[in-house]
Design a protein around this motif. Structure first.
Motif, PDB file in Angstrom:
ATOM      1  N   THR A  30      62.880  35.318  12.137  1.00 39.37           N
ATOM      2  CA  THR A  30      62.770  34.425  12.002  1.00 39.37           C
ATOM      3  C   THR A  30      62.615  33.540  10.725  1.00 39.37           C
ATOM      4  OG1 THR A  30      61.281  35.213  13.599  1.00 39.37           O
ATOM      5  CG2 THR A  30      61.274  32.952  12.681  1.00 39.37           C
TER       6      THR A  30
ATOM      7  N   ARG B 293      62.680  40.942  11.151  1.00 40.05           N
ATOM      8  CA  ARG B 293      62.109  41.711  13.019  1.00 40.05           C
ATOM      9  C   ARG B 293      61.948  43.600  12.624  1.00 40.05           C
ATOM     10  NH1 ARG B 293      64.492  40.730  18.748  1.00 40.05           N
ATOM     11  NH2 ARG B 293      62.742  42.181  19.599  1.00 40.05           N
TER      12      ARG B 293
ATOM     13  N   LEU C  45      57.894  37.734  17.805  1.00 42.06           N
ATOM     14  CA  LEU C  45      58.855  37.001  16.887  1.00 42.06           C
ATOM     15  C   LEU C  45      58.084  35.388  17.271  1.00 42.06           C
ATOM     16  CD1 LEU C  45      62.106  38.885  17.339  1.00 42.06           C
ATOM     17  CD2 LEU C  45      61.156  38.595  15.908  1.00 42.06           C
TER      18      LEU C  45
ATOM     19  N   ARG D 159      65.293  31.791  15.067  1.00 43.94           N
ATOM     20  CA  ARG D 159      65.571  32.808  15.554  1.00 43.94           C
ATOM     21  C   ARG D 159      66.839  33.352  14.671  1.00 43.94           C
ATOM     22  NH1 ARG D 159      63.547  35.438  20.662  1.00 43.94           N
ATOM     23  NH2 ARG D 159      63.570  37.506  20.956  1.00 43.94           N
TER      24      ARG D 159
END
Length: 179
Positions: free
Chosen positions: A8, A150, A159, A176
């Protein structure tokens, strides 16, 4: 080979907001983060978990090795291997060796500092996957970017929670990033 980026990406208007958001994410634990900004941000390295750079100790070691090595080389060559009796001076006349040793101290320190800087900045890299992130070019002008990577066992809900935390911390945009 460059590692794929997934996570992110959040854009902030100020460095203080970026540091505060990184502290909140770091408080949750386990998240690996990267940050980019046009100026240095006090305390950000500690929040991101970065080790202290080794540039200062490398400069000291380079200077000591350069100067000490030159003094040793001059004393060995002029006093031990090829001693000459010129004007009754001692074989190891250290005051004559100081100018060369001083020059090599500066050169050794400068080269060690440059090498330590390049290693700590992980340079040279001709291409970095982060350069392709949306809005990355703005980080060199007036924006502050925080990328929360991630984790290997992160789910989509994790997330989404990270994105909500970043928005609550003052992010102007949250994107994202897929690998």
């Amino acid at each position: 080979m460059t590692e794929a980026i997934a996570g992110t990406l959040a854009r902030f208007a100020s460095g203080a907001e970026l540091r505060a958001a990184a502290a909140v994410i770091a408080g949750r634990g386990g998240a690996r983060m990267d940050a980019w900004s046009p100026v240095a941000i006090d305390g950000l390295d500690a929040v991101l978990g970065r080790p202290r750079d080794a540039i200062g100790p490398a400069v000291l070691a380079g200077g000591v090795l350069g100067g000490g090595g030159t003094l040793l080389l001059q004393a060995l060559s002029a006093g031990v291997l090829y001693p000459l009796d010129i004007g009754g001076r001692p074989p190891i006349a250290w005051p004559l060796f100081l100018p060369g040793a001083l020059e090599m101290t500066f050169l050794g320190a400068a080269l060690a500092g440059l090498l330590a800087f390049l290693l700590s900045a992980r340079l040279p890299r001709l291409n970095e996957r982060a350069f392709d992130l949306p809005g990355f070019a703005e980080a060199s002008h007036d924006r502050f970017l925080l990328l929360v990577h991630r984790g290997p066992d992160d789910r989509d809900e994790d997330l989404h929670a990270v994105a909500e935390i970043l928005r609550a911390a003052g992010a102007t945009a949250v994107v994202r990033v897929e690998s």
